[in-house]
Write a protein that holds these residues in place. Structure first.
Motif, PDB file in Angstrom:
ATOM      1  N   VAL A  32      24.609  49.663   3.309  1.00 24.62           N
ATOM      2  CA  VAL A  32      25.639  50.071   2.364  1.00 24.62           C
ATOM      3  C   VAL A  32      27.009  49.728   2.943  1.00 24.62           C
ATOM      4  O   VAL A  32      27.331  50.085   4.070  1.00 24.62           O
ATOM      5  CB  VAL A  32      25.560  51.579   2.052  1.00 24.62           C
ATOM      6  CG1 VAL A  32      26.704  52.019   1.164  1.00 24.62           C
ATOM      7  CG2 VAL A  32      24.225  51.914   1.413  1.00 24.62           C
ATOM      8  N   THR A  33      27.805  49.007   2.173  1.00 21.63           N
ATOM      9  CA  THR A  33      29.134  48.605   2.639  1.00 21.63           C
ATOM     10  C   THR A  33      30.179  49.618   2.205  1.00 21.63           C
ATOM     11  O   THR A  33      29.924  50.474   1.358  1.00 21.63           O
ATOM     12  CB  THR A  33      29.510  47.237   2.056  1.00 21.63           C
ATOM     13  OG1 THR A  33      29.645  47.374   0.636  1.00 21.63           O
ATOM     14  CG2 THR A  33      28.473  46.182   2.378  1.00 21.63           C
ATOM     15  N   ALA A  34      31.379  49.493   2.768  1.00 17.99           N
ATOM     16  CA  ALA A  34      32.486  50.367   2.378  1.00 17.99           C
ATOM     17  C   ALA A  34      32.785  50.210   0.897  1.00 17.99           C
ATOM     18  O   ALA A  34      33.093  51.187   0.209  1.00 17.99           O
ATOM     19  CB  ALA A  34      33.723  50.062   3.208  1.00 17.99           C
ATOM     20  N   ALA A  35      32.681  48.982   0.400  1.00 17.82           N
ATOM     21  CA  ALA A  35      32.918  48.747  -1.029  1.00 17.82           C
ATOM     22  C   ALA A  35      31.883  49.491  -1.863  1.00 17.82           C
ATOM     23  O   ALA A  35      32.216  50.057  -2.915  1.00 17.82           O
ATOM     24  CB  ALA A  35      32.902  47.259  -1.333  1.00 17.82           C
ATOM     25  N   ASP A  36      30.633  49.521  -1.394  1.00 20.46           N
ATOM     26  CA  ASP A  36      29.590  50.251  -2.118  1.00 20.46           C
ATOM     27  C   ASP A  36      29.898  51.753  -2.158  1.00 20.46           C
ATOM     28  O   ASP A  36      29.720  52.402  -3.189  1.00 20.46           O
ATOM     29  CB  ASP A  36      28.223  50.046  -1.453  1.00 20.46           C
ATOM     30  CG  ASP A  36      27.713  48.617  -1.562  1.00 20.46           C
ATOM     31  OD1 ASP A  36      28.070  47.919  -2.535  1.00 20.46           O
ATOM     32  OD2 ASP A  36      26.955  48.201  -0.656  1.00 20.46           O
ATOM     33  N   LYS A  37      30.359  52.288  -1.047  1.00 24.20           N
ATOM     34  CA  LYS A  37      30.642  53.725  -0.946  1.00 24.20           C
ATOM     35  C   LYS A  37      31.827  54.141  -1.811  1.00 24.20           C
ATOM     36  O   LYS A  37      31.897  55.265  -2.278  1.00 24.20           O
ATOM     37  CB  LYS A  37      30.929  54.124   0.502  1.00 24.20           C
ATOM     38  CG  LYS A  37      29.727  54.076   1.398  1.00 24.20           C
ATOM     39  CD  LYS A  37      30.124  54.502   2.803  1.00 24.20           C
ATOM     40  CE  LYS A  37      28.983  54.363   3.773  1.00 24.20           C
ATOM     41  NZ  LYS A  37      29.362  54.747   5.121  1.00 24.20           N
ATOM     42  N   THR A  38      32.768  53.234  -2.007  1.00 20.14           N
ATOM     43  CA  THR A  38      34.004  53.586  -2.712  1.00 20.14           C
ATOM     44  C   THR A  38      34.028  53.144  -4.163  1.00 20.14           C
ATOM     45  O   THR A  38      34.853  53.603  -4.938  1.00 20.14           O
ATOM     46  CB  THR A  38      35.217  52.950  -2.013  1.00 20.14           C
ATOM     47  OG1 THR A  38      35.083  51.528  -2.078  1.00 20.14           O
ATOM     48  CG2 THR A  38      35.347  53.414  -0.578  1.00 20.14           C
ATOM     49  N   GLY A  39      33.162  52.224  -4.515  1.00 19.89           N
ATOM     50  CA  GLY A  39      33.185  51.667  -5.861  1.00 19.89           C
ATOM     51  C   GLY A  39      34.217  50.559  -6.011  1.00 19.89           C
ATOM     52  O   GLY A  39      34.413  50.036  -7.101  1.00 19.89           O
ATOM     53  N   ALA A  40      34.884  50.209  -4.921  1.00 19.71           N
ATOM     54  CA  ALA A  40      35.896  49.156  -4.958  1.00 19.71           C
ATOM     55  C   ALA A  40      35.222  47.791  -5.035  1.00 19.71           C
ATOM     56  O   ALA A  40      34.086  47.622  -4.619  1.00 19.71           O
ATOM     57  CB  ALA A  40      36.780  49.238  -3.721  1.00 19.71           C
ATOM     58  N   ARG A  41      35.971  46.825  -5.521  1.00 23.99           N
ATOM     59  CA  ARG A  41      35.430  45.472  -5.635  1.00 23.99           C
ATOM     60  C   ARG A  41      35.926  44.541  -4.529  1.00 23.99           C
ATOM     61  O   ARG A  41      35.454  43.421  -4.416  1.00 23.99           O
ATOM     62  CB  ARG A  41      35.756  44.898  -7.003  1.00 23.99           C
ATOM     63  CG  ARG A  41      35.045  45.652  -8.107  1.00 23.99           C
ATOM     64  CD  ARG A  41      35.288  45.010  -9.442  1.00 23.99           C
ATOM     65  NE  ARG A  41      34.603  45.757 -10.468  1.00 23.99           N
ATOM     66  CZ  ARG A  41      33.550  45.302 -11.117  1.00 23.99           C
ATOM     67  NH1 ARG A  41      33.067  44.117 -10.861  1.00 23.99           N
ATOM     68  NH2 ARG A  41      32.988  46.048 -12.048  1.00 23.99           N
ATOM     69  N   THR A  42      36.883  45.046  -3.724  1.00 29.66           N
ATOM     70  CA  THR A  42      37.360  44.231  -2.602  1.00 29.66           C
ATOM     71  C   THR A  42      37.363  45.074  -1.339  1.00 29.66           C
ATOM     72  O   THR A  42      37.442  46.312  -1.395  1.00 29.66           O
ATOM     73  CB  THR A  42      38.795  43.703  -2.839  1.00 29.66           C
ATOM     74  OG1 THR A  42      39.699  44.810  -2.869  1.00 29.66           O
ATOM     75  CG2 THR A  42      38.895  42.909  -4.136  1.00 29.66           C
TER      76      THR A  42
END
Length: 102
Positions: free
Chosen positions: A10-20
């Motif tokens: 799981v990436t930081a983008a996955d955890k935050t819902g961000a796309r970048t």
């Protein structure tokens, strides 16, 4: 054989819902700040509960009632004035936490 768990990938983008990645970093930093603010708010509410218990004890010991409804109305009005209608609900929850601890 290498075993990879879903949580490890799981990436930081996955955890935050961000796309970048950049947005994920901003969100992660802001969430850390929110978590710290929440800890302070919880501490302040706990402090308020302790002070409220002192007031209630003094009032009851003197023969008064545990709750002073006119004071609670002042608190509700203060929160409503500062935060709008949701402030009333917040104040009600806080007052409920502070009642009846004596």
């Amino acid at each position: 054989m290498t075993v990879t768990t879903a949580a490890a990938s799981v990436t930081a983008a996955d955890k935050t819902g961000a796309r970048t990645t950049e947005a994920a970093e901003v969100i992660t930093g802001a969430r850390d700040r929110i978590d710290a603010l929440d800890d302070r708010i919880i501490g302040l509410i706990q402090e308020r509960m302790a002070v409220s218990a002192v007031i209630q004890e003094a009032r009851i010991t003197s023969g008064g009632r545990r709750v002073n409804l006119s004071r609670e109305m002042e608190v509700l009005d203060h929160y409503r004035s500062a935060l709008g209608k949701p402030g009333t609900a917040l104040a009600m929850t806080m007052l409920e936490l502070c009642r009846g601890r004596v």
